[in-house]
Design an enzyme around this catalytic site. Sequence first.
Site, mmCIF file in Angstrom:
data_model
loop_
_atom_site.group_PDB
_atom_site.id
_atom_site.type_symbol
_atom_site.label_atom_id
_atom_site.label_comp_id
_atom_site.label_asym_id
_atom_site.label_seq_id
_atom_site.Cartn_x
_atom_site.Cartn_y
_atom_site.Cartn_z
ATOM 1 N N ALA A 1 -5.472 35.173 8.679
ATOM 2 C CA ALA A 1 -5.247 34.180 7.226
ATOM 3 C C ALA A 1 -3.740 33.787 7.473
ATOM 4 O O ALA A 1 -3.019 33.168 6.985
ATOM 5 C CB ALA A 1 -5.998 34.306 6.756
ATOM 6 N N GLY B 1 -9.678 28.505 11.286
ATOM 7 C CA GLY B 1 -8.123 28.239 10.858
ATOM 8 C C GLY B 1 -7.079 27.042 10.491
ATOM 9 O O GLY B 1 -6.470 27.015 9.609
ATOM 10 N N TYR C 1 -14.078 44.505 13.457
ATOM 11 C CA TYR C 1 -14.456 46.048 13.602
ATOM 12 C C TYR C 1 -12.629 46.302 12.894
ATOM 13 O O TYR C 1 -12.340 46.697 13.494
ATOM 14 C CB TYR C 1 -14.219 46.446 14.761
ATOM 15 C CG TYR C 1 -15.109 46.109 15.212
ATOM 16 C CD1 TYR C 1 -16.380 47.095 15.255
ATOM 17 C CD2 TYR C 1 -15.629 44.823 15.940
ATOM 18 C CE1 TYR C 1 -17.905 46.434 16.005
ATOM 19 C CE2 TYR C 1 -16.749 44.683 16.545
ATOM 20 C CZ TYR C 1 -18.026 45.806 16.512
ATOM 21 O OH TYR C 1 -19.010 44.901 17.154
ATOM 22 N N ASP D 1 -6.008 27.906 6.973
ATOM 23 C CA ASP D 1 -5.130 28.021 6.965
ATOM 24 C C ASP D 1 -3.991 26.840 6.925
ATOM 25 O O ASP D 1 -3.135 27.238 6.319
ATOM 26 C CB ASP D 1 -5.203 29.642 8.143
ATOM 27 C CG ASP D 1 -6.239 30.312 7.776
ATOM 28 O OD1 ASP D 1 -6.349 30.945 6.461
ATOM 29 O OD2 ASP D 1 -6.653 30.624 8.516
ATOM 30 N N ARG E 1 -14.737 36.338 1.945
ATOM 31 C CA ARG E 1 -15.456 36.584 3.651
ATOM 32 C C ARG E 1 -16.439 37.483 2.581
ATOM 33 O O ARG E 1 -15.929 38.478 2.912
ATOM 34 C CB ARG E 1 -14.343 37.436 4.096
ATOM 35 C CG ARG E 1 -13.679 36.294 4.971
ATOM 36 C CD ARG E 1 -13.286 35.400 5.606
ATOM 37 N NE ARG E 1 -12.209 34.923 6.516
ATOM 38 C CZ ARG E 1 -12.034 33.398 6.171
ATOM 39 N NH1 ARG E 1 -12.772 32.935 4.771
ATOM 40 N NH2 ARG E 1 -11.103 33.263 7.053
ATOM 41 N N ASP F 1 -6.953 29.275 16.329
ATOM 42 C CA ASP F 1 -7.085 29.376 15.076
ATOM 43 C C ASP F 1 -5.666 28.345 14.701
ATOM 44 O O ASP F 1 -5.418 27.573 13.380
ATOM 45 C CB ASP F 1 -6.148 30.529 14.927
ATOM 46 C CG ASP F 1 -7.210 31.589 14.206
ATOM 47 O OD1 ASP F 1 -8.327 30.705 14.655
ATOM 48 O OD2 ASP F 1 -7.226 32.939 13.604
#
Length: 346
Positions: free
Chosen positions: A43, A261, A112, A264, A176, A300
């Site tokens: 982001a 995206g 991850y 952002d 998130r 994005d």
Amino acid sequence: MTDTWRPAPGRVVCVGETMAALAPDPPRPLADAGHVRLSVAGAESNVAMYLADHGIPATWLSALGDDPLGARVRSAVAAAGVDVAHVRTDPDRPTGLMLKDPTPTGTRVHYYRKGSAASALGPDLLGHEALRTAALVHFTGITPALSASCQELVTHALAVPAAERRYAISFDVNHRAPLWPRGTAPDVLRDLAGRADIVLVGLDEAQDLWGADLTPAAVRELLPGPRVLVVKDGSREATAYTASRAVTVPALRAAVVEPVGAGDAFAAGFLTGLLRGEPVDRALRLGHITAVSALKVTGDRGPLPPHRCLDRLLGLSDEEWQAYEETPRSASDGARCGPWGGPALA
């Protein structure tokens, strides 16, 4: 505090993690994919790259693993014109990774990033030389969810009273849910957002965090502290609250390829407008225009419209802006605004 407050013009430092990202190419459920595409996703670096596209000096401050994915991330962000000279290489921790899984009901994301290089960032970063000449420092609500030290980083930055800061601070709530221990995000994010100079939040995420019946005005009541608060209501509109008024600008109508995206991009466009001293309505328009650049692509970050097209969009009357719809144009029609042409610009 006055209605005319703006951050001082100058360099923006965006702080946070960027990961390598794998997505099926062409888009399909990951379990059935024969090929995947490697890109980067973060982001804060998205905001930095769009700021650079707009001509705003931008620095990305973070950490990457000493691995090929880290080298790929660093190269990609630098190629967009962002200063990455201060990104630390961690010899002991890996670069974070995310997987996109497109499904008929939307794209799911698998992270991850536990134990990643960026998750080891902490409040000592606030003494970094890159921040000494910053006009604005940009954080998101993703960073405090990554680790205890990352939460301390953002908390310490925002603990300094606004009048005593060397730079303004913008904060995109960017909730998130999978990154947060259950039940912890609402209080932490409300406290952090309440201390920033500029805050951006989606109405849907505000409702998820703080109450399903919230309206944009009610979000402002919850967050009275920011000098500027922007509440984004999806594809409908965005409202900016300043010290004395609220300004609402409808979103541009556009075909959506992928929404990832866009938030952002909106943040970068809006911040660009404020840094240039634009009126709030034009800053909101710049946010919407930049968001469409992201909506039009599977990654994005997509291309901004040509300068002449951007200037025309910013100069439309309110009625023309509401009637405008971003539509593709053929190459032969590209003399007007290329793929950004629309009926209001004919």
